[in-house]
Design a protein around this motif. Structure first.
Motif, PDB file in Angstrom:
ATOM      1  N   ILE A  53      47.509 -43.884  55.398  1.00 39.51           N
ATOM      2  CA  ILE A  53      47.855 -42.472  55.238  1.00 39.51           C
ATOM      3  C   ILE A  53      46.602 -41.641  55.473  1.00 39.51           C
ATOM      4  N   ASN A  54      46.797 -40.357  55.754  1.00 37.27           N
ATOM      5  CA  ASN A  54      45.691 -39.413  55.901  1.00 37.27           C
ATOM      6  C   ASN A  54      45.571 -38.620  54.618  1.00 37.27           C
ATOM      7  N   SER A  55      44.339 -38.341  54.234  1.00 37.41           N
ATOM      8  CA  SER A  55      44.075 -37.546  53.050  1.00 37.41           C
ATOM      9  C   SER A  55      43.145 -36.406  53.450  1.00 37.41           C
ATOM     10  N   ASP A  56      43.686 -35.197  53.457  1.00 40.24           N
ATOM     11  CA  ASP A  56      42.904 -34.021  53.827  1.00 40.24           C
ATOM     12  C   ASP A  56      42.651 -33.180  52.593  1.00 40.24           C
ATOM     13  N   LYS A  57      41.405 -32.771  52.418  1.00 34.82           N
ATOM     14  CA  LYS A  57      41.028 -31.945  51.267  1.00 34.82           C
ATOM     15  C   LYS A  57      41.112 -30.471  51.631  1.00 34.82           C
ATOM     16  N   GLY A  58      41.076 -29.639  50.611  1.00 35.71           N
ATOM     17  CA  GLY A  58      41.042 -28.201  50.825  1.00 35.71           C
ATOM     18  C   GLY A  58      42.389 -27.539  50.652  1.00 35.71           C
ATOM     19  N   PRO A  59      42.431 -26.215  50.868  1.00 36.73           N
ATOM     20  CA  PRO A  59      43.650 -25.444  50.625  1.00 36.73           C
ATOM     21  C   PRO A  59      44.841 -25.864  51.496  1.00 36.73           C
ATOM     22  N   THR A  60      44.564 -26.392  52.677  1.00 32.91           N
ATOM     23  CA  THR A  60      45.667 -26.838  53.541  1.00 32.91           C
ATOM     24  C   THR A  60      45.740 -28.363  53.566  1.00 32.91           C
ATOM     25  N   GLY A  61      45.140 -28.984  52.560  1.00 35.87           N
ATOM     26  CA  GLY A  61      45.078 -30.435  52.505  1.00 35.87           C
ATOM     27  C   GLY A  61      46.337 -31.073  51.955  1.00 35.87           C
ATOM     28  N   GLY A  62      46.241 -32.354  51.798  1.00 36.37           N
ATOM     29  CA  GLY A  62      47.351 -33.137  51.272  1.00 36.37           C
ATOM     30  C   GLY A  62      47.419 -34.478  51.975  1.00 36.37           C
ATOM     31  N   PHE A  63      48.453 -35.218  51.687  1.00 38.87           N
ATOM     32  CA  PHE A  63      48.643 -36.527  52.294  1.00 38.87           C
ATOM     33  C   PHE A  63      49.652 -36.422  53.417  1.00 38.87           C
ATOM     34  N   SER A  64      49.393 -37.171  54.477  1.00 38.49           N
ATOM     35  CA  SER A  64      50.285 -37.172  55.625  1.00 38.49           C
ATOM     36  C   SER A  64      50.100 -38.476  56.390  1.00 38.49           C
ATOM     37  N   MET A  65      50.944 -38.637  57.405  1.00 40.49           N
ATOM     38  CA  MET A  65      50.830 -39.762  58.326  1.00 40.49           C
ATOM     39  C   MET A  65      51.078 -39.225  59.726  1.00 40.49           C
ATOM     40  N   ASP A  66      50.504 -39.884  60.695  1.00 41.88           N
ATOM     41  CA  ASP A  66      50.760 -39.516  62.088  1.00 41.88           C
ATOM     42  C   ASP A  66      52.173 -39.969  62.433  1.00 41.88           C
ATOM     43  N   LYS A  67      53.048 -39.020  62.700  1.00 41.64           N
ATOM     44  CA  LYS A  67      54.458 -39.383  62.897  1.00 41.64           C
ATOM     45  C   LYS A  67      54.676 -40.253  64.133  1.00 41.64           C
ATOM     46  N   HIS A  68      53.718 -40.247  65.048  1.00 43.99           N
ATOM     47  CA  HIS A  68      53.837 -41.086  66.242  1.00 43.99           C
ATOM     48  C   HIS A  68      53.374 -42.524  65.981  1.00 43.99           C
ATOM     49  N   GLU A  69      52.840 -42.766  64.795  1.00 46.11           N
ATOM     50  CA  GLU A  69      52.369 -44.101  64.428  1.00 46.11           C
ATOM     51  C   GLU A  69      53.291 -44.800  63.427  1.00 46.11           C
ATOM     52  N   LEU A  70      54.326 -44.110  62.963  1.00 47.93           N
ATOM     53  CA  LEU A  70      55.182 -44.659  61.905  1.00 47.93           C
ATOM     54  C   LEU A  70      55.898 -45.941  62.323  1.00 47.93           C
ATOM     55  N   ASP A  71      56.134 -46.099  63.601  1.00 43.43           N
ATOM     56  CA  ASP A  71      56.801 -47.311  64.062  1.00 43.43           C
ATOM     57  C   ASP A  71      55.830 -48.488  64.176  1.00 43.43           C
ATOM     58  N   LYS A  72      54.544 -48.221  63.978  1.00 43.96           N
ATOM     59  CA  LYS A  72      53.542 -49.289  64.053  1.00 43.96           C
ATOM     60  C   LYS A  72      53.139 -49.812  62.682  1.00 43.96           C
ATOM     61  N   VAL A  73      53.383 -49.038  61.650  1.00 42.70           N
ATOM     62  CA  VAL A  73      52.997 -49.457  60.297  1.00 42.70           C
ATOM     63  C   VAL A  73      54.081 -50.370  59.730  1.00 42.70           C
ATOM     64  N   LYS A  74      53.687 -51.591  59.438  1.00 36.80           N
ATOM     65  CA  LYS A  74      54.618 -52.592  58.900  1.00 36.80           C
ATOM     66  C   LYS A  74      54.505 -52.659  57.382  1.00 36.80           C
ATOM     67  N   LEU A  75      55.588 -52.996  56.763  1.00 40.69           N
ATOM     68  CA  LEU A  75      55.615 -53.156  55.311  1.00 40.69           C
ATOM     69  C   LEU A  75      54.604 -54.211  54.863  1.00 40.69           C
ATOM     70  N   SER A  76      54.421 -55.241  55.660  1.00 41.49           N
ATOM     71  CA  SER A  76      53.476 -56.306  55.316  1.00 41.49           C
ATOM     72  C   SER A  76      52.048 -55.783  55.160  1.00 41.49           C
ATOM     73  N   THR A  77      51.679 -54.777  55.930  1.00 42.61           N
ATOM     74  CA  THR A  77      50.334 -54.213  55.854  1.00 42.61           C
ATOM     75  C   THR A  77      50.112 -53.556  54.496  1.00 42.61           C
ATOM     76  N   ILE A  78      51.093 -52.803  54.038  1.00 42.18           N
ATOM     77  CA  ILE A  78      50.987 -52.127  52.738  1.00 42.18           C
ATOM     78  C   ILE A  78      50.920 -53.157  51.620  1.00 42.18           C
ATOM     79  N   VAL A  79      51.767 -54.158  51.687  1.00 40.60           N
ATOM     80  CA  VAL A  79      51.782 -55.206  50.666  1.00 40.60           C
ATOM     81  C   VAL A  79      50.440 -55.931  50.631  1.00 40.60           C
ATOM     82  N   PHE A  80      49.883 -56.242  51.795  1.00 44.24           N
ATOM     83  CA  PHE A  80      48.603 -56.947  51.841  1.00 44.24           C
ATOM     84  C   PHE A  80      47.478 -56.093  51.243  1.00 44.24           C
ATOM     85  N   ILE A  81      47.459 -54.800  51.560  1.00 47.75           N
ATOM     86  CA  ILE A  81      46.420 -53.910  51.034  1.00 47.75           C
ATOM     87  C   ILE A  81      46.484 -53.842  49.511  1.00 47.75           C
TER      88      ILE A  81
END
Length: 144
Positions: free
Chosen positions: A55-83
């Protein structure tokens, strides 16, 4: 099966991914509320995921958490579990024994081995976008 941190982490990533589809960033408070998790605990989980670039973490008034929507099909559940949980889910004993193996199996070793293999395949083939679409369409839920 998963640790509590891993369960929260998976739910958080799915929620952040859903919001990212419409180019929205979300705050820690919003994520914690959406997944029914304590803020401090959620913060630690999100820090780990951001450090590993899930995930992306941006600080400041326009910050927050996000993900690159063009990468969502590349992130596998196994990666999150392993981390968040490491690879114990692929190697652990079904009864929690330390020395269970092929040479000295526990009573459920062979059956659990099949379950672990099926779980590994599911985790390695499931993308975040596939989980997000059910949520987006109202077919699945992150809290009751």
């Amino acid at each position: 099966m998963f640790s509590k941190a891993c369960e929260y982490g998976i739910r958080a990533v799915i929620y952040i991914a859903k919001k990212s589809l419409t180019d929205q960033k979300v705050s820690l408070k919003e994520v914690a509320k959406a997944i029914n998790s304590p803020e401090a605990y959620t913060s630690k989980i999100l820090q780990k995921l951001a450090k590993k670039s899930i995930i992306n973490s941006d600080k400041g008034p326009t910050g927050g958490f996000s993900m690159d929507k063009h990468e969502l099909d590349k992130v596998k559940l196994s990666t999150i579990v392993f981390i968040l949980d490491g690879d114990n889910i692929y190697n652990g004993c079904g009864l929690g024994l330390e020395k269970c193996n092929e040479q000295m199996p526990c009573p459920v070793h062979n059956q659990f081995k099949t379950v672990r293999e099926d779980l590994k395949i599911m985790l390695e083939t499931t993308t975040i976008i596939s989980l997000t679409m059910g949520l987006k369409d109202g077919l699945t839920f992150l809290k009751r």
